[in-house]
Design a protein around this motif. Structure first.
Motif, PDB file in Angstrom:
ATOM      1  N   VAL A 135       0.151 -10.438  -6.924  1.00 46.68           N
ATOM      2  CA  VAL A 135      -0.498  -9.135  -7.033  1.00 46.68           C
ATOM      3  C   VAL A 135      -1.391  -8.952  -5.814  1.00 46.68           C
ATOM      4  CG1 VAL A 135      -0.407  -9.035  -9.544  1.00 46.68           C
ATOM      5  CG2 VAL A 135      -2.345 -10.128  -8.448  1.00 46.68           C
ATOM      6  N   PHE A 136      -1.473  -7.718  -5.352  1.00 43.64           N
ATOM      7  CA  PHE A 136      -2.263  -7.463  -4.151  1.00 43.64           C
ATOM      8  C   PHE A 136      -2.847  -6.063  -4.196  1.00 43.64           C
ATOM      9  CE2 PHE A 136       1.826  -5.660  -3.079  1.00 43.64           C
ATOM     10  CZ  PHE A 136       1.554  -4.576  -2.262  1.00 43.64           C
ATOM     11  N   ALA A 137      -3.952  -5.918  -3.481  1.00 47.21           N
ATOM     12  CA  ALA A 137      -4.582  -4.620  -3.217  1.00 47.21           C
ATOM     13  C   ALA A 137      -5.178  -4.761  -1.815  1.00 47.21           C
ATOM     14  CB  ALA A 137      -5.625  -4.279  -4.272  1.00 47.21           C
ATOM     15  N   GLY A 138      -6.518  -4.830  -1.704  1.00 44.58           N
ATOM     16  CA  GLY A 138      -7.120  -5.145  -0.421  1.00 44.58           C
ATOM     17  C   GLY A 138      -7.008  -6.617  -0.103  1.00 44.58           C
ATOM     18  N   GLY A 169      -7.816  -1.272  -1.758  1.00 42.55           N
ATOM     19  CA  GLY A 169      -7.070  -0.990  -0.544  1.00 42.55           C
ATOM     20  C   GLY A 169      -5.629  -1.394  -0.752  1.00 42.55           C
ATOM     21  N   THR A 170      -4.845  -1.475   0.308  1.00 41.48           N
ATOM     22  CA  THR A 170      -3.448  -1.899   0.222  1.00 41.48           C
ATOM     23  C   THR A 170      -3.127  -2.727   1.447  1.00 41.48           C
ATOM     24  OG1 THR A 170      -2.891   0.135  -0.969  1.00 41.48           O
ATOM     25  CG2 THR A 170      -1.069  -1.148  -0.084  1.00 41.48           C
ATOM     26  N   ASP A 171      -3.037  -4.041   1.269  1.00 37.55           N
ATOM     27  CA  ASP A 171      -2.738  -4.954   2.369  1.00 37.55           C
ATOM     28  C   ASP A 171      -1.356  -5.561   2.126  1.00 37.55           C
ATOM     29  OD1 ASP A 171      -2.735  -6.637   4.496  1.00 37.55           O
ATOM     30  OD2 ASP A 171      -4.605  -7.664   4.020  1.00 37.55           O
ATOM     31  N   ILE A 172      -0.321  -4.852   2.582  1.00 38.98           N
ATOM     32  CA  ILE A 172       1.053  -5.309   2.361  1.00 38.98           C
ATOM     33  C   ILE A 172       1.333  -6.571   3.163  1.00 38.98           C
ATOM     34  CG2 ILE A 172       3.478  -4.662   2.612  1.00 38.98           C
ATOM     35  CD1 ILE A 172       2.711  -1.801   2.119  1.00 38.98           C
ATOM     36  N   ALA A 173       0.757  -6.685   4.346  1.00 35.60           N
ATOM     37  CA  ALA A 173       0.999  -7.865   5.187  1.00 35.60           C
ATOM     38  C   ALA A 173       0.531  -9.137   4.499  1.00 35.60           C
ATOM     39  CB  ALA A 173       0.282  -7.693   6.526  1.00 35.60           C
ATOM     40  N   ALA A 174      -0.637  -9.101   3.855  1.00 38.22           N
ATOM     41  CA  ALA A 174      -1.142 -10.292   3.154  1.00 38.22           C
ATOM     42  C   ALA A 174      -0.213 -10.689   2.014  1.00 38.22           C
ATOM     43  CB  ALA A 174      -2.548 -10.020   2.625  1.00 38.22           C
ATOM     44  N   GLY A 199       3.007   2.573  -0.688  1.00 39.10           N
ATOM     45  CA  GLY A 199       3.119   2.677   0.746  1.00 39.10           C
ATOM     46  C   GLY A 199       1.857   3.031   1.496  1.00 39.10           C
ATOM     47  N   GLU A 200       0.716   3.088   0.828  1.00 45.88           N
ATOM     48  CA  GLU A 200      -0.533   3.431   1.522  1.00 45.88           C
ATOM     49  C   GLU A 200      -1.136   2.156   2.127  1.00 45.88           C
ATOM     50  OE1 GLU A 200      -3.113   5.513  -1.110  1.00 45.88           O
ATOM     51  OE2 GLU A 200      -1.970   7.367  -1.011  1.00 45.88           O
ATOM     52  N   ASP A 201      -0.567   1.731   3.241  1.00 48.44           N
ATOM     53  CA  ASP A 201      -1.024   0.501   3.903  1.00 48.44           C
ATOM     54  C   ASP A 201      -2.285   0.794   4.703  1.00 48.44           C
ATOM     55  OD1 ASP A 201      -1.196  -2.036   4.830  1.00 48.44           O
ATOM     56  OD2 ASP A 201       0.374  -1.829   6.335  1.00 48.44           O
ATOM     57  N   ALA A 206       2.125  -5.036   8.484  1.00 48.05           N
ATOM     58  CA  ALA A 206       3.198  -5.212   7.506  1.00 48.05           C
ATOM     59  C   ALA A 206       4.538  -5.424   8.194  1.00 48.05           C
ATOM     60  CB  ALA A 206       3.254  -4.009   6.562  1.00 48.05           C
ATOM     61  N   LEU A 207       4.800  -4.715   9.277  1.00 51.18           N
ATOM     62  CA  LEU A 207       6.079  -4.861   9.976  1.00 51.18           C
ATOM     63  C   LEU A 207       6.223  -6.262  10.564  1.00 51.18           C
ATOM     64  CD1 LEU A 207       6.273  -1.424  11.855  1.00 51.18           C
ATOM     65  CD2 LEU A 207       7.365  -2.087   9.711  1.00 51.18           C
ATOM     66  N   GLU A 208       5.170  -6.792  11.145  1.00 49.76           N
ATOM     67  CA  GLU A 208       5.224  -8.146  11.717  1.00 49.76           C
ATOM     68  C   GLU A 208       5.455  -9.188  10.626  1.00 49.76           C
ATOM     69  OE1 GLU A 208       3.030  -5.893  12.273  1.00 49.76           O
ATOM     70  OE2 GLU A 208       3.122  -5.423  14.411  1.00 49.76           O
ATOM     71  N   ALA A 209       4.798  -9.013   9.473  1.00 49.21           N
ATOM     72  CA  ALA A 209       4.976  -9.969   8.371  1.00 49.21           C
ATOM     73  C   ALA A 209       6.402  -9.921   7.843  1.00 49.21           C
ATOM     74  CB  ALA A 209       3.984  -9.655   7.248  1.00 49.21           C
TER      75      ALA A 209
END
Length: 571
Positions: A135-138, A169-174, A199-201, A206-209
């Motif tokens: 699970v993730f947010a910030g 927040g939204t930290d897709i990379a993490a 999709g609110e990054d 996120a692209l690099e991850a």
């Protein structure tokens, strides 16, 4: 594999040779007594119906029945407790966005609830696969390590709420980076990362991850959930919507373009989730394309009780003993009454033991069936009945703890697991107990207690890789929690210091204002005092002038009156 659940009862088998020796001594004594009557051939002719071998056969049958009865008390079991199965499947890590924007209701019933339903359907679709949950947010953390226990996956899924993560927040990379390091070390098996988000990054990267995950042989699938037109975010329990600093209602919209870019960078596919089942079917189709490999899984199964077969042998022996007569007379009336009473007593004892031996096990089996069917409340009732029949059965306590854990009764489950650990003597089974305690404590973010439970599990089973993985993960989560607490404490101390400084400043300003106010009042008094003195002076001056005028008039009048009197007198 064959074993005895209660082998201590096998010491009672010592009675068998003791009874055989007693029987041999009684036979010798009986023969000595018969010799006193006369010649043995003559005595046998006087007792033509007496058999020399039938009493011995009947005694051997009773002795064998007694031996088997002791075996029944020891509870013979057949089977294996641990089996390693080869399953063909894939490994999937689901990264679920639980930021506040996922509470928007543009997808019924809400974005988060719709995502949970999709994950649950995906778990039902899996058979021989493994699944993990992040699970993730910030920030991001592992909610469930990768496992083939789908029941636990559904249980952890149902408890997910946005309040689990304070940093919004939204930290897709993490999330993608954490999922990349959460797979097993198996090579050749298909590995998928499923990111469910709106999709609110807010953090970037996120692209690099996703590209890094693709280079390591993983595929990143993005499920974009929500509407591109935007939707307000409800505030739970208030009936109102979230507002920004300007007082305007916040509108959350799906960033489809960013989701497509992340999926393309990760070598996967982008799927738009709407109020239909097309997204679920498309996701299942995409996952079926992944390479599948034989995954080694450890399956734990209960031993099967074998006392029923032994009881049948005992009954057959007792029936044979009853049917064989001690004398050669074919009529049943010549059977010895003592022998019949003895047989019936052993038979009743056998029935009582059989009932006692099977009762708690039957309840446990029935509870296991209810548990596998997902009826955890009914399984809890059966396990408690088994405990009533046998209060020292560790398996009943252990299974009851699992049923309570499935119902989110964590405190009661830990209590039952602790009771099972006190009664359990097998080190491997005891490691399972402490492992489950650690899972509960880790889920409730009680990392200190979870670490101790995992350590105790490893002391009993040092080869448990899953427990070792959970232990390391729990240590990292504890460090992160401590760091967050320290940061929060520092922030609080800073806020308290700022508040104190502000208060001192306010007090100083207040004293300054008070002094200024006193000076202003004194100044006003000084300004008002001369003004009052001038008015009084003018009044006094006017009064003096009026008095002087009156005096002059009186003088003039007096002078005039004197002259008049003089003239009059002259007249």
């Amino acid at each position: 594999m064959f074993r005895f659940e209660d082998p201590i009862y096998l010491y009672a088998l010592v009675l068998i040779p003791v009874l055989a020796l007693i029987r041999w001594w009684m036979v010798i004594r009986q023969r000595k007594q018969l010799r006193r009557f006369g010649d043995m051939e003559l005595v046998r002719q006087l007792m033509p119906d007496v058999s020399r071998f039938r009493p011995l056969v009947k005694f051997c049958l009773l002795l064998a029945a007694l031996a088997l009865l002791i075996v029944v008390l020891a509870r013979p079991q057949m089977g294996t407790k641990i089996s390693h199965e080869k399953r063909t499947g894939i490994e999937t890590i689901i990264a679920l966005d639980i930021s506040n924007s996922m509470l928007a209701e543009d997808v019924a019933p809400s974005r988060l609830d719709r995502a949970k339903m999709m994950v649950e359907n995906l778990v039902d679709h899996f058979t021989n696969d493994k699944i993990g949950l992040i699970v993730f947010a910030g920030d991001a953390f592992v909610q469930l390590p990768i496992t083939s226990d789908f029941v636990s996956a559904k249980m952890f899924l149902s408890s997910i709420e946005p309040s689990m993560i304070e940093t919004q927040g939204t930290d897709i990379a993490a999330a993608v980076n954490m999922a990349t390091h959460s797979f097993t070390q198996e090579e050749g098996v298909g590995k998928a990362i499923i990111v469910i988000t709106d999709g609110e990054d807010h953090e970037g990267g996120a692209l690099e991850a996703a590209q890094d995950a693709k280079e390591k042989g993983m595929r990143v699938y993005v499920l974009g959930i929500g509407s591109t037109k935007g939707s307000p975010i409800p505030v739970p329990g208030t009936g109102d919507y979230m507002k920004d600093n300007a007082g305007e209602t916040v509108m959350s919209a799906l960033n489809e373009e960013m989701c497509k870019q992340v999926a393309e960078a990760g070598g996967g596919a982008y799927i738009h989730v709407e109020n239909n089942s097309n997204a679920q079917e498309q996701l299942n189709h995409e996952l079926d394309k992944l390479a599948k490999k034989e995954i080694s899984s450890t399956v734990y199964s209960d031993y099967d009780e074998q006392f029923q077969a032994v009881c049948i042998l005992v009954l057959l022996l007792l029936i044979a003993e009853i049917c064989i007569m001690e004398i050669k007379n074919p009529h049943l009336k010549n059977l010895h009454l003592f022998s019949r009473k003895k047989t019936m007593t052993v038979l009743l004892l056998l029935m009582a033991v059989a009932v006692h031996a099977q009762t708690d096990r039957d309840y446990i089996r029935q509870g296991n069936k209810q548990f596998r069917a997902g009826k955890f409340a009914e399984a809890e009732v059966d396990y408690r009945k088994a405990m009533e029949k046998n209060v020292r059965n560790p398996q009943a306590y252990y299974n009851l703890g699992n049923a309570l854990m499935a119902q989110k009764k964590d405190s009661a489950a830990i209590e039952q697991f602790q009771s099972a650990a006190k009664l359990e003597s097998n080190a491997r089974r005891k490691s399972w107990i402490y492992h489950n305690i650690g899972v509960i404590c880790q889920g409730r973010q009680m990392f200190g207690e979870a670490i101790e439970a995992y350590k105790e599990a490893l002391r009993n089973n040092p080869n448990d890789d899953e427990t070792r993985y959970n232990l390391e993960l729990c240590k990292r989560q504890q460090q992160q929690q401590q760091q967050n607490q320290q940061n929060q404490q520092q922030k609080q101390n800073k806020d308290n210091k700022d508040n104190k400084d502000n208060k001192d400043k306010q007090d100083k300003n207040k004293d300054q204002d008070k002094q200024d106010q006193q000076k202003q009042q004194e100044k006003q008094q000084q300004q008002q005092k001369p003004q009052m003195s001038k008015e009084n002076a003018e009044q006094l001056l006017n009064a003096a002038m009026q008095e002087e005028k009156n005096t002059q008039e009186r003088i003039k009048k007096a002078q005039h009156q004197k002259q008049s009197r003089k003239l009059q007198k002259n007249w």
